[in-house]
Design a protein around this motif. Sequence first.
Motif, short mmCIF file in Angstrom:
data_model
loop_
_atom_site.label_atom_id
_atom_site.label_comp_id
_atom_site.label_asym_id
_atom_site.label_seq_id
_atom_site.Cartn_x
_atom_site.Cartn_y
_atom_site.Cartn_z
N GLY A 1 0.79 -1.22 0.00
CA GLY A 1 0.00 0.00 0.00
C GLY A 1 0.82 1.27 0.00
O GLY A 1 0.28 2.35 0.18
N ASP B 1 -8.57 -0.85 6.49
CA ASP B 1 -7.38 0.01 6.35
C ASP B 1 -6.67 0.25 7.68
O ASP B 1 -5.85 1.15 7.81
CB ASP B 1 -7.75 1.35 5.71
CG ASP B 1 -8.63 2.22 6.60
OD1 ASP B 1 -9.10 1.71 7.65
OD2 ASP B 1 -8.85 3.40 6.26
N ASN C 1 -14.81 1.35 -4.40
CA ASN C 1 -13.99 1.43 -3.19
C ASN C 1 -13.90 2.84 -2.60
O ASN C 1 -13.15 3.07 -1.66
CB ASN C 1 -12.58 0.91 -3.47
CG ASN C 1 -11.82 1.79 -4.46
OD1 ASN C 1 -12.41 2.64 -5.12
ND2 ASN C 1 -10.53 1.57 -4.58
N ASN C 2 -14.67 3.77 -3.15
CA ASN C 2 -14.56 5.18 -2.70
C ASN C 2 -15.92 5.81 -2.45
O ASN C 2 -16.16 6.96 -2.80
CB ASN C 2 -13.80 5.99 -3.74
CG ASN C 2 -14.51 6.04 -5.09
OD1 ASN C 2 -15.35 5.18 -5.39
ND2 ASN C 2 -14.19 7.04 -5.89
N SER D 1 2.20 2.87 -2.32
CA SER D 1 1.91 3.78 -3.42
C SER D 1 0.58 4.50 -3.22
O SER D 1 0.29 5.45 -3.91
CB SER D 1 1.86 3.00 -4.73
OG SER D 1 0.80 2.05 -4.70
N GLY D 2 -0.20 4.04 -2.26
CA GLY D 2 -1.50 4.67 -2.03
C GLY D 2 -2.55 4.26 -3.03
O GLY D 2 -3.64 4.81 -3.04
N LYS D 3 -2.25 3.27 -3.88
CA LYS D 3 -3.20 2.82 -4.89
C LYS D 3 -3.95 1.59 -4.40
O LYS D 3 -3.45 0.82 -3.60
CB LYS D 3 -2.48 2.51 -6.20
CG LYS D 3 -1.83 3.73 -6.85
CD LYS D 3 -1.15 3.35 -8.15
CE LYS D 3 -0.52 4.57 -8.82
NZ LYS D 3 0.17 4.22 -10.08
N CYS D 4 -5.17 1.45 -4.89
CA CYS D 4 -5.99 0.30 -4.54
C CYS D 4 -6.42 -0.39 -5.82
O CYS D 4 -7.05 0.24 -6.68
CB CYS D 4 -7.21 0.75 -3.73
SG CYS D 4 -8.37 -0.57 -3.36
N HIS D 5 -6.06 -1.63 -5.96
CA HIS D 5 -6.34 -2.35 -7.20
C HIS D 5 -7.48 -3.35 -7.03
O HIS D 5 -7.78 -3.79 -5.93
CB HIS D 5 -5.08 -3.08 -7.67
CG HIS D 5 -3.93 -2.17 -7.94
ND1 HIS D 5 -3.89 -1.33 -9.03
CD2 HIS D 5 -2.79 -1.95 -7.25
CE1 HIS D 5 -2.76 -0.64 -9.02
NE2 HIS D 5 -2.08 -0.99 -7.94
N CYS E 1 -9.79 -2.99 -0.56
CA CYS E 1 -9.05 -1.83 -0.09
C CYS E 1 -9.76 -0.57 -0.58
O CYS E 1 -10.64 -0.63 -1.43
CB CYS E 1 -7.61 -1.86 -0.62
SG CYS E 1 -7.53 -1.98 -2.43
N SER E 2 -9.35 0.56 -0.01
CA SER E 2 -9.88 1.86 -0.41
C SER E 2 -8.72 2.86 -0.45
O SER E 2 -7.67 2.61 0.14
CB SER E 2 -10.95 2.34 0.57
OG SER E 2 -12.13 1.58 0.45
N PRO E 3 -8.89 4.00 -1.12
CA PRO E 3 -7.83 5.02 -1.14
C PRO E 3 -7.49 5.49 0.27
O PRO E 3 -8.32 5.38 1.19
CB PRO E 3 -8.45 6.15 -1.98
CG PRO E 3 -9.47 5.47 -2.83
CD PRO E 3 -10.04 4.37 -1.98
#
Length: 239
Positions: A77, A166, A210-211, A79-83, A115-117
């Motif tokens: 995590g 998170d 996810n957001n 990179s802060g990205k959620c795939h 996951c989420s941002p």
Amino acid sequence: MDVRKRQALFGVMVASTAEGSGKISALIAPEDAADKGGHGFYSMHTRCTLRFLSLHLHVHGVSASAVSRAHKPTKPGGSGKCHISGFLHGVAGKCNREHGSDCCVAGHRYPQFKCSPPVSAETPAILTLNSFAAGEDGGGKSFCDNRFHKDSELVVALSTGWLRLDGTRRCNKMIRINGNGRFAMAKVVDECDSVNGCEAEHNFEPPCPNNVVDGSPAVWKALGLNEDIGEFKVTWSDV
């Protein structure tokens, strides 16, 4: 070069190899920098040798550092990205389309997220509309308190990652939602499931993005929003 000076130079070389080129200047005594007794060769030879050592150690120090970074494990995590974690195959059923619900289509593949941002003081999100009352489009009882909630209550559901994956459990916590030049304080009572869906418990709706902050009619009213919009960009934060 006499024995004392050879020892001094050797000491500099050894110390420099162990400690790095930045230590060289600290190890040379002031009198060693001057030409003593006409031994100009020593002064020039020492300076040339130290410059070579400094360059050699600097180059190899950078290389070692680069190798160290290259083999350093990357934190999950970082990179802060959620795939996307997978896909859910759609199953159609009795879906309450109130509040513009998006109902599952048989055979369609819907993305799933675990996951989420990252959450910040102004976390970007999509505000959606949902009723948490019995018999409405919210499906079953709320995840956090196993209750239904009136449309007049300021309550929300959060995407799975934000609710509990998170590192922060937000069930029954308050969050602040900013949008349309206003803000609202709302209680987190449910999960906008980003993994499961297309069954009765989820009103035969697909997994949530996810957001999402899924707000009650009272939340929309507090922000001065028209429910017919269906979706609105907001920011939110923990309180």
